[in-house]
Design a protein around this motif. Sequence first.
Motif, PDB file in Angstrom:
ATOM      1  N   ASP A  31       0.827  -1.206   0.000  1.00  0.00           N
ATOM      2  CA  ASP A  31       0.000   0.000   0.000  1.00  0.00           C
ATOM      3  C   ASP A  31       0.863   1.258   0.000  1.00  0.00           C
ATOM      4  N   LYS A  33       0.378   4.248   1.228  1.00  0.00           N
ATOM      5  CA  LYS A  33       0.511   4.880   2.549  1.00  0.00           C
ATOM      6  C   LYS A  33       1.499   4.108   3.422  1.00  0.00           C
ATOM      7  N   MET A  34       1.469   2.779   3.323  1.00  0.00           N
ATOM      8  CA  MET A  34       2.394   1.954   4.105  1.00  0.00           C
ATOM      9  C   MET A  34       3.832   2.243   3.671  1.00  0.00           C
ATOM     10  N   GLU A  64      -2.567  10.033   4.035  1.00  0.00           N
ATOM     11  CA  GLU A  64      -2.180   9.870   5.433  1.00  0.00           C
ATOM     12  C   GLU A  64      -2.521  11.132   6.214  1.00  0.00           C
ATOM     13  N   GLN A  84      -1.145  -4.643  11.428  1.00  0.00           N
ATOM     14  CA  GLN A  84      -0.321  -4.793  10.231  1.00  0.00           C
ATOM     15  C   GLN A  84       0.718  -3.668  10.150  1.00  0.00           C
ATOM     16  N   GLU A  85       0.283  -2.446  10.377  1.00  0.00           N
ATOM     17  CA  GLU A  85       1.200  -1.304  10.345  1.00  0.00           C
ATOM     18  C   GLU A  85       2.248  -1.402  11.440  1.00  0.00           C
ATOM     19  N   VAL A  88       4.949  -3.770  10.388  1.00  0.00           N
ATOM     20  CA  VAL A  88       5.816  -3.154   9.380  1.00  0.00           C
ATOM     21  C   VAL A  88       6.708  -2.094  10.021  1.00  0.00           C
TER      22      VAL A  88
END
Length: 148
Positions: A31, A33-34, A64, A84-85, A88
């Motif tokens: 993604d 944003k990720m 974001e 998830q974030e 990461v």
Amino acid sequence: MQQRISIRDLQPEAYKAMFGLENYLNSTGIDKKMKELIKVRASQINGCAYCIQLHAADARKAGETEQRIYALSAWWETPIFTEQEKVVLAMTDEITRISEKGLTEQTYKAAKKIFNDNNIAQIIMQISIINTWNRIAVATHMFHPNEK
């Protein structure tokens, strides 16, 4: 602070290779944003003002929020990031600070629960390329146009 040298001008083929990897990473399923969270967080750790400004702006363009960008420096202390974030961001912290303890087994196992092996490889490459950009920018004293 004065910029020292311009690697872009002195070694254009090296930059071309770096942008080749960037272009590849832009085509992956990570993604947007990720990707920007990874870039801002690694840049914070590495003290790269140029990249923090550049990627915070790119993160905002990707949707974001200011609140989440500001909270990145203490991401583990807030519920505003997803699991998830957080995985990461833990990977980003550990790989950026690779000499301290590497990518820990705990973080790797957490990543394996959420991501497939290809995703993990792509995340590691995204973290690696921003760390390389940070090192170039810090070593050469690059500064963002807004810093003048």
